[in-house]
Design a protein around this motif. Structure first.
Motif, PDB file in Angstrom:
ATOM      1  N   ALA A 139      -2.349  11.406  10.612  1.00 33.96           N
ATOM      2  CA  ALA A 139      -1.082  11.884  10.043  1.00 33.96           C
ATOM      3  C   ALA A 139      -0.584  10.926   8.958  1.00 33.96           C
ATOM      4  O   ALA A 139      -0.122  11.361   7.901  1.00 33.96           O
ATOM      5  N   ILE A 140      -0.720   9.645   9.213  1.00 32.12           N
ATOM      6  CA  ILE A 140      -0.273   8.647   8.231  1.00 32.12           C
ATOM      7  C   ILE A 140      -1.162   8.664   6.995  1.00 32.12           C
ATOM      8  O   ILE A 140      -0.675   8.729   5.861  1.00 32.12           O
ATOM      9  N   THR A 141      -2.477   8.639   7.187  1.00 32.35           N
ATOM     10  CA  THR A 141      -3.370   8.639   6.024  1.00 32.35           C
ATOM     11  C   THR A 141      -3.295   9.974   5.286  1.00 32.35           C
ATOM     12  O   THR A 141      -3.434  10.009   4.063  1.00 32.35           O
ATOM     13  N   GLY A 142      -3.066  11.048   6.021  1.00 29.78           N
ATOM     14  CA  GLY A 142      -2.905  12.351   5.380  1.00 29.78           C
ATOM     15  C   GLY A 142      -1.684  12.389   4.475  1.00 29.78           C
ATOM     16  O   GLY A 142      -1.713  12.981   3.392  1.00 29.78           O
ATOM     17  N   MET A 143      -0.608  11.751   4.915  1.00 29.03           N
ATOM     18  CA  MET A 143       0.589  11.707   4.074  1.00 29.03           C
ATOM     19  C   MET A 143       0.339  10.872   2.822  1.00 29.03           C
ATOM     20  O   MET A 143       0.843  11.194   1.748  1.00 29.03           O
ATOM     21  N   GLN A 144      -0.452   9.823   2.945  1.00 30.51           N
ATOM     22  CA  GLN A 144      -0.805   9.024   1.766  1.00 30.51           C
ATOM     23  C   GLN A 144      -1.591   9.868   0.769  1.00 30.51           C
ATOM     24  O   GLN A 144      -1.348   9.806  -0.444  1.00 30.51           O
ATOM     25  N   ILE A 145      -2.524  10.665   1.276  1.00 34.16           N
ATOM     26  CA  ILE A 145      -3.304  11.556   0.416  1.00 34.16           C
ATOM     27  C   ILE A 145      -2.391  12.590  -0.222  1.00 34.16           C
ATOM     28  O   ILE A 145      -2.482  12.878  -1.418  1.00 34.16           O
ATOM     29  N   LEU A 146      -1.485  13.147   0.577  1.00 32.75           N
ATOM     30  CA  LEU A 146      -0.551  14.159   0.070  1.00 32.75           C
ATOM     31  C   LEU A 146       0.333  13.584  -1.037  1.00 32.75           C
ATOM     32  O   LEU A 146       0.587  14.261  -2.044  1.00 32.75           O
ATOM     33  N   LEU A 147       0.772  12.340  -0.883  1.00 33.02           N
ATOM     34  CA  LEU A 147       1.589  11.714  -1.921  1.00 33.02           C
ATOM     35  C   LEU A 147       0.795  11.536  -3.220  1.00 33.02           C
ATOM     36  O   LEU A 147       1.343  11.683  -4.317  1.00 33.02           O
ATOM     37  N   LYS A 148      -0.505  11.239  -3.102  1.00 36.44           N
ATOM     38  CA  LYS A 148      -1.358  11.149  -4.293  1.00 36.44           C
ATOM     39  C   LYS A 148      -1.467  12.517  -4.967  1.00 36.44           C
ATOM     40  O   LYS A 148      -1.430  12.621  -6.195  1.00 36.44           O
ATOM     41  N   ILE A 149      -1.600  13.568  -4.156  1.00 45.80           N
ATOM     42  CA  ILE A 149      -1.689  14.923  -4.708  1.00 45.80           C
ATOM     43  C   ILE A 149      -0.392  15.291  -5.415  1.00 45.80           C
ATOM     44  O   ILE A 149      -0.414  15.818  -6.533  1.00 45.80           O
ATOM     45  N   ILE A 150       0.731  14.982  -4.800  1.00 46.71           N
ATOM     46  CA  ILE A 150       2.029  15.268  -5.408  1.00 46.71           C
ATOM     47  C   ILE A 150       2.165  14.505  -6.717  1.00 46.71           C
ATOM     48  O   ILE A 150       2.636  15.044  -7.722  1.00 46.71           O
ATOM     49  N   GLY A 151       1.710  13.238  -6.714  1.00 44.24           N
ATOM     50  CA  GLY A 151       1.746  12.444  -7.938  1.00 44.24           C
ATOM     51  C   GLY A 151       0.890  13.050  -9.041  1.00 44.24           C
ATOM     52  O   GLY A 151       1.264  13.031 -10.209  1.00 44.24           O
ATOM     53  N   SER A 152      -0.242  13.640  -8.661  1.00 46.77           N
ATOM     54  CA  SER A 152      -1.134  14.235  -9.667  1.00 46.77           C
ATOM     55  C   SER A 152      -0.550  15.538 -10.219  1.00 46.77           C
ATOM     56  O   SER A 152      -0.901  15.949 -11.325  1.00 46.77           O
TER      57      SER A 152
END
Length: 159
Positions: A139-152
């Protein structure tokens, strides 16, 4: 077949949302399992009378959870592949696949558990506590990935 950009963009949010719901469902399933164990091993009559109901609820919810986790895992990989043309082999993917193996192994122990095998019961508990710990990390690493996607989405490089 090419998917519309809007579908590709918004599909990336379905996997994290579903998995957070499944994480919460996993915690509730653990609670039911603990309650069933207490009812099965307890001596108080008021606890023992709920034993069958707790067992059935834990078993049904666990079966649903297993199926949804498998589809959620495969869905996450499919969405990543559709959006990027490849899977990103890293800790998040590998731990997710490992969780599936642990989850399936835990479910495979149920026939022995129903026959009273305490080793199978203890292994089931250890495997599922491990899955829950890994799921929390996911869940934590997934949110990090999601934040990268949002940034992109704001015009940066794709995650």
């Amino acid at each position: 077949m090419e998917l519309p950009e809007a579908v590709k963009t918004w599909s990336q949010f379905s996997h994290p949302l579903i998995m957070w719901v499944l994480l919460a469902l996993s915690v509730y399933t653990l609670y039911l399992g603990i309650q069933y164990r207490r009812a099965r091993t307890g001596s108080a009559e008021n606890i023992k009378k709920d034993k069958g109901k707790l067992r059935d609820k834990h078993y049904a919810l666990s079966s649903i959870l297993l199926a949804l986790v498998i589809f959620g895992n495969l869905g996450g990989m499919a969405i990543t592949y559709i959006n990027n043309g490849k899977l990103f082999v890293g800790p998040h993917l590998l731990v997710g696949l490992g969780m599936l193996a642990l989850f399936a192994t835990s479910a495979a122990l149920v026939p022995w558990m129903t026959k009273g095998n305490d080793l199978a019961r203890n292994a089931h508990i250890v495997l599922n506590v491990g899955v829950l710990g890994l799921f929390s990390w996911q869940a934590i690493t997934g949110m990090q990935i999601l934040l990268k996607i949002i940034g992109s989405l704001g015009g940066g490089e794709a995650a």
